[in-house]
Motif scaffolding. Structure first.
Motif, PDB file in Angstrom:
ATOM      1  N   HIS A 112      53.196  78.865  67.299  1.00 44.13           N
ATOM      2  CA  HIS A 112      53.144  80.332  67.295  1.00 44.13           C
ATOM      3  C   HIS A 112      51.703  80.834  67.397  1.00 44.13           C
ATOM      4  CE1 HIS A 112      52.503  79.574  62.995  1.00 44.13           C
ATOM      5  NE2 HIS A 112      51.988  80.783  62.937  1.00 44.13           N
TER       6      HIS A 112
ATOM      7  N   THR B 298      56.649  89.136  62.275  1.00 44.42           N
ATOM      8  CA  THR B 298      55.281  89.289  61.775  1.00 44.42           C
ATOM      9  C   THR B 298      54.270  88.841  62.824  1.00 44.42           C
ATOM     10  OG1 THR B 298      56.006  88.983  59.499  1.00 44.42           O
ATOM     11  CG2 THR B 298      53.676  88.606  59.942  1.00 44.42           C
ATOM     12  N   ASP B 299      54.542  87.701  63.480  1.00 42.63           N
ATOM     13  CA  ASP B 299      53.663  87.216  64.546  1.00 42.63           C
ATOM     14  C   ASP B 299      53.577  88.225  65.679  1.00 42.63           C
ATOM     15  OD1 ASP B 299      53.263  84.794  63.190  1.00 42.63           O
ATOM     16  OD2 ASP B 299      54.883  83.787  64.280  1.00 42.63           O
TER      17      ASP B 299
ATOM     18  N   SER C 214      57.751  85.055  65.322  1.00 40.89           N
ATOM     19  CA  SER C 214      58.479  85.820  64.308  1.00 40.89           C
ATOM     20  C   SER C 214      58.115  87.296  64.445  1.00 40.89           C
ATOM     21  CB  SER C 214      58.094  85.341  62.909  1.00 40.89           C
ATOM     22  OG  SER C 214      56.745  85.712  62.618  1.00 40.89           O
TER      23      SER C 214
END
Length: 102
Positions: free
Chosen positions: A4, A68-69, A66
């Motif tokens: 990620h 948040t990512d 995600s």
């Protein structure tokens, strides 16, 4: 470097290329991000090599990120578009494309 993190950094390289060039300020931002993500050695060298060629958002797999990512990527992408003191139309187009893909 986690997958990620690599996707985020490569995406930011693509954003840096939005105006058709990566100049000194953008290179400094890429180096600062490598440091912030604690990426060094071969991984950092690989990302710097990746950044030498023009890239687009289409070159990056974003499906593994995600929520948040994705938020973090978009926040950093906006900063990258302003690093040279001006946000060009092409940079805005890339941000719009990034938002749609995220």
């Amino acid at each position: 470097m986690q997958p990620h993190e690599e996707a985020i950094l490569k995406s930011l390289v693509a954003v840096a290329w939005a105006d058709g060039r990566v100049d000194g300020d953008e290179t400094e931002v890429i180096d600062a991000l490598l440091e912030a993500f604690a990426v060094d050695g071969e991984a950092a060298d690989g990302l710097r090599e990746f950044a030498k060629e023009e890239r687009s958002i289409d070159d990056i797999p974003l499906t593994e990120l995600s929520a948040t990512d994705r938020r973090m990527l978009l926040q950093h992408a906006v900063i990258v578009t302003w690093v040279d003191g001006e946000q060009h139309d092409k940079e805005l187009e890339v941000l719009d494309k990034l938002v749609a893909r995220l």
